[in-house]
Write a protein that holds these residues in place. Structure first.
Motif, short mmCIF file in Angstrom:
data_model
loop_
_atom_site.label_atom_id
_atom_site.label_comp_id
_atom_site.label_asym_id
_atom_site.label_seq_id
_atom_site.Cartn_x
_atom_site.Cartn_y
_atom_site.Cartn_z
N UNK A 67 -1.26 -5.10 1.50
CA UNK A 67 -2.08 -5.85 0.56
C UNK A 67 -2.93 -4.86 -0.24
N UNK A 68 -2.88 -4.97 -1.57
CA UNK A 68 -3.64 -4.07 -2.44
C UNK A 68 -4.45 -4.90 -3.43
N UNK A 69 -5.54 -4.32 -3.91
CA UNK A 69 -6.39 -4.97 -4.89
C UNK A 69 -6.65 -4.01 -6.03
N UNK A 70 -6.79 -4.54 -7.24
CA UNK A 70 -7.25 -3.77 -8.38
C UNK A 70 -8.03 -4.73 -9.28
N UNK A 71 -8.33 -4.29 -10.50
CA UNK A 71 -9.12 -5.15 -11.39
C UNK A 71 -8.39 -6.44 -11.74
N UNK A 72 -7.06 -6.44 -11.61
CA UNK A 72 -6.27 -7.63 -11.91
C UNK A 72 -6.21 -8.62 -10.76
N UNK A 73 -6.70 -8.24 -9.60
CA UNK A 73 -6.68 -9.14 -8.45
C UNK A 73 -5.91 -8.56 -7.28
#
Length: 81
Positions: A21-27
């Motif tokens: 599971x990864x997160x960035x500014x896009x969600x």
């Protein structure tokens, strides 16, 4: 990994998959990693996937202008779609 079997004409086989599971500014995003032997290797492959997503040739290119050049056969009121 299990041996493949046939079920209602489908060949099926259970394989271990790490879900990173990864997160960035896009969600939030889930990366299924199929070929990792352990969590450390799954994270390494997920980082490689992230690197591939952020390389310049993979970034979205700016779209061309919405202005259409004049075309023969179209009046000003015609919409070419």
């Amino acid at each position: 990994m299990s041996s493949p079997e046939i079920y209602k004409g489908w060949i099926i086989e259970a394989r271990p998959v790490f879900c990173v599971e990864v997160w960035n500014s896009g969600g939030k995003c889930f990366i299924p990693v199929h070929n990792a032997k352990n969590e450390k290797e799954a994270l390494k492959q997920a980082k490689r996937w992230i690197d591939m997503q952020t390389e310049p040739e993979n970034e979205p290119q700016p779209e061309e202008s919405d202005d259409f050049p004049p075309q023969d056969g179209f009046d000003d009121d015609d919409m070419p779609f």
